[in-house]
Every structure is written in structure tokens, then in C-alpha cells.
Write an enzyme that holds these catalytic residues in place. Structure first.
Site, PDB file in Angstrom:
ATOM      1  N   LYS A 217       0.703  -1.156   0.044  1.00 35.93           N
ATOM      2  CA  LYS A 217       0.244  -0.058   0.167  1.00 35.93           C
ATOM      3  C   LYS A 217       0.789   0.970  -0.075  1.00 35.93           C
ATOM      4  CE  LYS A 217      -2.066   3.287   1.480  1.00 35.93           C
ATOM      5  NZ  LYS A 217      -2.161   4.145   2.502  1.00 35.93           N
ATOM      6  N   PHE A 278     -11.642   6.944  -3.931  1.00 33.83           N
ATOM      7  CA  PHE A 278     -10.846   6.881  -2.318  1.00 33.83           C
ATOM      8  C   PHE A 278     -11.454   8.209  -1.569  1.00 33.83           C
ATOM      9  CE2 PHE A 278      -8.199   8.957   0.654  1.00 33.83           C
ATOM     10  CZ  PHE A 278      -8.477   8.207   1.757  1.00 33.83           C
TER      11      PHE A 278
END
Length: 297
Positions: A217, A278
Site C-alpha cells: 500500500k 477513495f
DNA sequence: CTCCAGGTCCAGA
DNA sequence: TCTGGACATGGA
């Protein structure tokens, strides 16, 4: 003597400066009197937007405008990217909510270090941590008269020499050794952030993942926000939620399946799609479902 | 008090 | 390969 302020103006369509600087890709911009104050490299920057007009100021005596324009990606044709998104109702809704959200091109170390600190932290707290680090260990910069002080982000060399206890005292918690040891690996030449720029995406990701505290990530965030790697698709808790609910009918798929889906479905501009999902998830969609940490007052 | 946050690492199945 | 827990800290 106060340094003179240099200034340039740009006319840019579909650019939301505030959204871009607050959406969770950069952490050191603050708003003062309708303008945004921050630091790019070793220089104080102020950016102000009025409609399609963007005005940028710096105290740098010989401003590197190309570098500044690169940071903000002023010249990017955003329509040519979103035009290649898959025809998809969810993504269209997210896009609608993210008009003007741009991906920045940040300095590599500052971006990487910031995301090493981001692990299980909310964005406001990442902002506090990076501000503390810069104030404590960063070079103090020239600012216009009567302005709050500004600091460069501390170099890998500086942080490599800092004790873990000192870092913990700033509130880094378990991230302190990760940041310190990553700084050491970079300052002693084991890892070159510049050389990684010339590697293909997957090799670049693997190279970053050799650093302590850097997994898929954080490697993807760094590649997307600092290297401009459009294939990078950081999967955090929010994006995992978005993909699972929107594309997998709420049946949580294995991590590898999510990665494979994202890599093919959103190509070749997964990075932008990811950032829209997001933001979409953290605002409207997340709120409707009552899962968002953003509360009404 | 409890839960969660732009995760990663390690151990044990 | 996949999963569960540990890891610090602060805010809601």
C-alpha cells in the site's frame, strides 16, 4: 532583508486546489486567508485559486518554475485521462464528486516518509506528525515578513542520525524504527529512490517494499503521488471497501483478486480512478452507510 | 470505555 | 498462500 516574492499565474481548467491539497496525498499544506501555504523541496510556496486562475508565489530568489509546475501537474490534460475510464456508473459518480481533484508529483522522500507514518493513522494526525518532524529536524526556510515559519522536510541523512526515542517522543509510535531504518537504507545507498524511477512498475514496487515499514500500500502511494506511476493502485481500507461493495457485491474477495481486478479494469489510469474512489468513499458514500469517521456536527 | 484510523510484520496453520 | 494479533497514539 526580506526576500522578494516571485509570482506566476496560470489559467487551468478543472483544477480544485483545495481538494487536491487536502484529499490525503500531501500533508503539509495549510490554509491562510483563502490561500494555501506549503513547502516544495527547500522553498516556501503560496498558491491561490480564483476560478480558472491559479496564482503561485515563492520566496525562492531564482524560482524553478518547471519544478513547481511539475509538483502541481499544472499542464496535465485531465480530460484525456478520465475519457479513458471504463464506462461505469460507480466510477462516474465518484468522478462527479471529485471534479478538479488532481494527483500531485511530490518529492520522493517526503512522500515515502509521510506514508510510512500514515499506517493506521487518520489524515489529520499524519498532518501533525509531518509538521512536527519538519519543525524539529527540517531546515528553516525564508518566508515573507510576518508569516509563520516554514521548514523543509528533513532529509534521510538527518533522520537516519536521529534516535528512535527522539522520534517516539514526537508521537510516531511503532513507526519510529520504520522511518529511521528506511532513512538509513536510503542515506547509506542501499536503496536509491532516484534509480527506482527508471524501473518498471512491479520492480519499482518490489524495490520500495524492501524498506522496513513499506508494504504494497505504501509503495503504491509513493509510486502514485511521487513517481507519477499511473498503474499504481493503493488499496487501503477505504478502497478495499469501495471495490468490495461496488464490484464484488459485498463478498470480500482475497487481496490478490482485488489487485488483479483493479490492475486490469481501471487500466491504464488506475491511479486516478483509485483516488476518486477513495475520496468518494470517504465522503458521500461512506457517510450514507454510516461507516465514515467524518461526523456531522 | 470502546472502536477505528490511507498498514506492516511475524507466527502458525 | 492465507489469517490473526501486535504494534502506539489520538480522536470520536
Amino acid at each position: 532583508m526580506a526576500p522578494p516574492i516571485k509570482r506566476r499565474s496560470y489559467s487551468v481548467r478543472c483544477y480544485d486546489v483545495e481538494l487536491t491539497l487536502t484529499c490525503g496525498q500531501a500533508f503539509r499544506w495549510t490554509s491562510i486567508d483563502g490561500a494555501w501555504i506549503g513547502v516544495i523541496g527547500d522553498h516556501w510556496i503560496r498558491i491561490r485559486q480564483d476560478g480558472d486562475d491559479i496564482n503561485i508565489e515563492t520566496t525562492h530568489t531564482v524560482p524553478d518554475w518547471e519544478a513547481i509546475e511539475s509538483y502541481f501537474q499544472i499542464h496535465l490534460d485531465i480530460d484525456s485521462i478520465t475519457a479513458q475510464f471504463p464506462a461505469d456508473q460507480h466510477l462516474a459518480q465518484a468522478l462527479d464528486m471529485c471534479r478538479g481533484l488532481r494527483l500531485l508529483r511530490q518529492p520522493k522522500w517526503e512522500c515515502l516518509a509521510s506514508f510510512i507514518l500514515s499506517s493506521t493513522k487518520q489524515i489529520p494526525h499524519i498532518q501533525k506528525l509531518t509538521a512536527s518532524l519538519a519543525k524539529e529536524f527540517g531546515q528553516r526556510l525564508n518566508v515573507p515578513p510576518n508569516h509563520p515559519p516554514a521548514y523543509a522536510f528533513p532529509s534521510p541523512e538527518t533522520l537516519a542520525k536521529t534516535s528512535e526515542d527522539r522520534l517516539r517522543s514526537l508521537g510516531l509510535g511503532y513507526r519510529a524504527p520504520y522511518l529511521r531504518e528506511s532513512a538509513q537504507a536510503i542515506s547509506n545507498g542501499c536503496v536509491s529512490l532516484d534509480k527506482i524511477a527508471s524501473l518498471p512498475y512491479l520492480q519499482a514496487r518490489s524495490a520500495l517494499e524492501t524498506l522496513p515499514g513499506v508494504g504494497p500500500k505504501i509503495a503504491d502511494c509513493t509510486l502514485l503521488f511521487a513517481y507519477g506511476e499511473q498503474q499504481a493502485f493503493p488499496i487501503d481500507v477505504w478502497v478495499e471497501r469501495a471495490l468490495t461493495e461496488l464490484y464484488f457485491s459485498s463478498k470480500k474477495p482475497a487481496r490478490r483478486r482485488l489487485e488483479a481486478f483493479a490492475a486490469s479494469y481501471f487500466a491504464p489510469f488506475g491511479g486516478y480512478a483509485q483516488q476518486y474512489l477513495f475520496h468518494y468513499m470517504r465522503t458521500a458514500h461512506g457517510r450514507q452507510r454510516g461507516q465514515s469517521p467524518i461526523r456531522d456536527h
